[in-house]
Design a protein around this motif. Structure first.
Motif, PDB file in Angstrom:
ATOM      1  N   PHE A 160      -4.991   5.370  12.407  1.00 48.08           N
ATOM      2  CA  PHE A 160      -4.386   4.168  11.831  1.00 48.08           C
ATOM      3  C   PHE A 160      -4.760   4.088  10.350  1.00 48.08           C
ATOM      4  CE2 PHE A 160      -5.435   3.048  16.315  1.00 48.08           C
ATOM      5  CZ  PHE A 160      -4.143   2.998  16.806  1.00 48.08           C
ATOM      6  N   PRO A 161      -4.024   4.793   9.476  1.00 49.73           N
ATOM      7  CA  PRO A 161      -4.368   4.840   8.053  1.00 49.73           C
ATOM      8  C   PRO A 161      -4.379   3.447   7.425  1.00 49.73           C
ATOM      9  CG  PRO A 161      -2.693   6.464   8.595  1.00 49.73           C
ATOM     10  CD  PRO A 161      -2.826   5.589   9.791  1.00 49.73           C
ATOM     11  N   PHE A 162      -5.123   3.331   6.320  1.00 55.40           N
ATOM     12  CA  PHE A 162      -5.301   2.038   5.651  1.00 55.40           C
ATOM     13  C   PHE A 162      -5.014   2.182   4.165  1.00 55.40           C
ATOM     14  CE2 PHE A 162      -8.401  -0.589   3.193  1.00 55.40           C
ATOM     15  CZ  PHE A 162      -7.821  -1.824   3.437  1.00 55.40           C
ATOM     16  N   ILE A 163      -4.312   1.194   3.613  1.00 54.23           N
ATOM     17  CA  ILE A 163      -4.055   1.159   2.175  1.00 54.23           C
ATOM     18  C   ILE A 163      -4.155  -0.272   1.685  1.00 54.23           C
ATOM     19  CG2 ILE A 163      -1.545   1.034   2.520  1.00 54.23           C
ATOM     20  CD1 ILE A 163      -1.239   2.602  -0.117  1.00 54.23           C
ATOM     21  N   ALA A 164      -4.778  -0.453   0.516  1.00 51.63           N
ATOM     22  CA  ALA A 164      -4.939  -1.783  -0.072  1.00 51.63           C
ATOM     23  C   ALA A 164      -5.224  -1.632  -1.559  1.00 51.63           C
ATOM     24  CB  ALA A 164      -6.091  -2.531   0.604  1.00 51.63           C
ATOM     25  N   PRO A 165      -5.040  -2.698  -2.328  1.00 51.34           N
ATOM     26  CA  PRO A 165      -5.468  -2.666  -3.730  1.00 51.34           C
ATOM     27  C   PRO A 165      -6.983  -2.480  -3.829  1.00 51.34           C
ATOM     28  CG  PRO A 165      -3.944  -4.490  -3.341  1.00 51.34           C
ATOM     29  CD  PRO A 165      -4.332  -3.959  -1.989  1.00 51.34           C
ATOM     30  N   ASP A 166      -7.440  -2.045  -4.983  1.00 48.92           N
ATOM     31  CA  ASP A 166      -8.871  -1.849  -5.214  1.00 48.92           C
ATOM     32  C   ASP A 166      -9.509  -3.197  -5.535  1.00 48.92           C
ATOM     33  OD1 ASP A 166     -11.410  -1.066  -5.930  1.00 48.92           O
ATOM     34  OD2 ASP A 166     -10.753   0.665  -7.100  1.00 48.92           O
ATOM     35  N   TYR A 167      -9.831  -3.942  -4.478  1.00 48.63           N
ATOM     36  CA  TYR A 167     -10.354  -5.298  -4.630  1.00 48.63           C
ATOM     37  C   TYR A 167     -11.690  -5.323  -5.373  1.00 48.63           C
ATOM     38  CZ  TYR A 167      -6.987  -6.429  -0.888  1.00 48.63           C
ATOM     39  OH  TYR A 167      -5.855  -6.592  -0.126  1.00 48.63           O
ATOM     40  N   ALA A 168     -12.561  -4.375  -5.061  1.00 50.99           N
ATOM     41  CA  ALA A 168     -13.889  -4.375  -5.685  1.00 50.99           C
ATOM     42  C   ALA A 168     -13.779  -4.190  -7.201  1.00 50.99           C
ATOM     43  CB  ALA A 168     -14.754  -3.273  -5.073  1.00 50.99           C
ATOM     44  N   GLU A 169     -12.928  -3.272  -7.630  1.00 51.96           N
ATOM     45  CA  GLU A 169     -12.758  -3.052  -9.057  1.00 51.96           C
ATOM     46  C   GLU A 169     -12.151  -4.290  -9.728  1.00 51.96           C
ATOM     47  OE1 GLU A 169     -12.570  -1.811 -12.886  1.00 51.96           O
ATOM     48  OE2 GLU A 169     -13.827  -1.105 -11.231  1.00 51.96           O
ATOM     49  N   GLY A 170     -11.240  -4.960  -9.040  1.00 61.02           N
ATOM     50  CA  GLY A 170     -10.664  -6.185  -9.595  1.00 61.02           C
ATOM     51  C   GLY A 170     -11.714  -7.257  -9.802  1.00 61.02           C
ATOM     52  N   GLY A 171     -12.592  -7.439  -8.815  1.00 61.89           N
ATOM     53  CA  GLY A 171     -13.663  -8.428  -8.953  1.00 61.89           C
ATOM     54  C   GLY A 171     -14.625  -8.083 -10.065  1.00 61.89           C
ATOM     55  N   ARG A 172     -14.925  -6.798 -10.188  1.00 64.32           N
ATOM     56  CA  ARG A 172     -15.833  -6.364 -11.253  1.00 64.32           C
ATOM     57  C   ARG A 172     -15.224  -6.593 -12.638  1.00 64.32           C
ATOM     58  NH1 ARG A 172     -16.630  -3.455 -15.068  1.00 64.32           N
ATOM     59  NH2 ARG A 172     -14.509  -2.651 -14.887  1.00 64.32           N
ATOM     60  N   ALA A 173     -13.952  -6.221 -12.807  1.00 60.33           N
ATOM     61  CA  ALA A 173     -13.287  -6.358 -14.108  1.00 60.33           C
ATOM     62  C   ALA A 173     -13.189  -7.820 -14.529  1.00 60.33           C
ATOM     63  CB  ALA A 173     -11.899  -5.726 -14.051  1.00 60.33           C
TER      64      ALA A 173
END
Length: 335
Positions: free
Chosen positions: A158-171
């Motif tokens: 069951f592959p998974f794809i999502a935005p890079d949430y951690a990088e968004g929070g860091r930026a």
């Protein structure tokens, strides 16, 4: 590892793609020795015949199930709309269901979709026990892709794809620090939920790198929580000068609370949202936020699932798309 395709079988067996197709369809036009050669090649390279995709092509049935955890949230609505339009332009009809964050309802709607012959499922899952949902999909033998949220670690199946949430929070956090903010809060997101942890991790990382003390107020991802949390934040942390919000809805609630308390948004108190839903650019003041590219994300998911369904090219087990900070009126210019 890339999943073998019909072209790989043809190359391995030394025959044409059309010959492999005829063998898979059980055609009597293929000589027994050629049929044996193709089956041997399939076994050697690990090719698995996607019968649901073949049925789709032969019968004209073109249904793909889309199950969303919360369609009242504009972020998920924008994603569902983009995905439906992308699939529709390719001749596929989308069967859409909203689970309202209820895993039992999720079991029911997925079961109903399987009974109606969907050829693939795209799932933005409700948090909770997904054992029954995924077991039913395994029995049906159709592709399922987890999107935006991951609740099942078996990403090979069951592959998974999502935005890079951690990088968004860091930026977002790093930008606030560079504008001079020092008492920055993270507000919203259910405690312990994976998406919350990811967005929060980027915030925590930036705060620690700059030797600043985190202020965390988790809770519902709603305007009402954003409003309530802001009132408490100003009482408990009067020196707080900025906030990174779990999503734009929380940020809208914070903006409303700031209007009520006459806090000067963008100067005395900075706010950064997350998701960049349409309303973020239309509220007042316009909201600075982490852009997740949800429309483009929907189109990418559509392309990925159709490549998997039609050509047997399995997606990457775990993929992230880029995020970027969009600056508007709720933040200062860089110092």
């Amino acid at each position: 590892m890339r999943r073998p395709t019909i072209i790989d079988v043809a190359n391995s067996a030394g025959v044409s793609k059309s010959t492999v197709s005829l063998v898979l369809q059980g055609s009597t036009q293929v000589r027994p020795e050629t049929r044996k050669l193709v089956h041997t090649a399939m076994k050697e390279i690990g090719y698995v015949y996607n019968r649901s995709a073949a049925n789709l092509r032969s019968t004209g049935t073109a249904l793909i199930g889309l199950v969303i955890n919360d369609l009242t949230n504009p972020f998920f609505t924008e994603f569902a709309t983009s995905l439906q339009m992308a699939l529709g332009s390719r001749g596929y009809a989308v069967v859409l269901a909203n689970t309202n964050e209820d895993p039992e309802l999720q079991d029911q709607v997925v079961g109903a979709m399987l009974e109606h012959g969907v050829s693939a499922l795209i799932l933005s899952p409700a948090y909770g026990d997904v054992t029954n949902t995924l077991s039913a999909v395994k029995r049906a033998g159709i592709p399922l892709m987890q999107v935006l949220r991951q609740v099942e670690s078996e990403t090979g199946r069951f592959p998974f794809i999502a935005p890079d949430y951690a990088e968004g929070g860091r930026a977002a956090t790093q930008y606030l620090i560079e504008t001079g903010a020092r008492n920055i809060a993270f507000v919203g997101g259910l405690d312990g939920a994976e998406v919350t942890q990811e967005r929060l991790s980027g915030y925590i990382s930036a705060m620690k790198d700059n030797h600043l003390q985190p202020i965390v107020k988790t809770g519902e991802s709603s305007r009402s929580f954003g409003h309530e949390a802001t009132v408490r934040l100003f009482k408990e942390h009067p020196a707080c000068d900025a906030a990174v919000c779990f999503n734009d809805l929380v940020a809208f609630g914070m903006i409303n609370a700031c209007h009520e308390t006459q806090a000067k948004i963008g100067t005395e108190f900075q706010i950064v949202g997350f998701d960049d839903i349409k309303e973020a650019s239309e509220c007042w003041p316009a909201l600075s936020t982490v852009h997740c590219g949800v429309s483009e994300f929907g189109e990418q998911v559509a392309d990925t699932v159709l490549l998997w369904l039609q050509d047997g090219v399995a997606p990457a087990q775990h993929a992230r798309t880029t995020t970027r900070l969009v600056l508007r009126q709720t933040t200062k210019d860089m110092v």
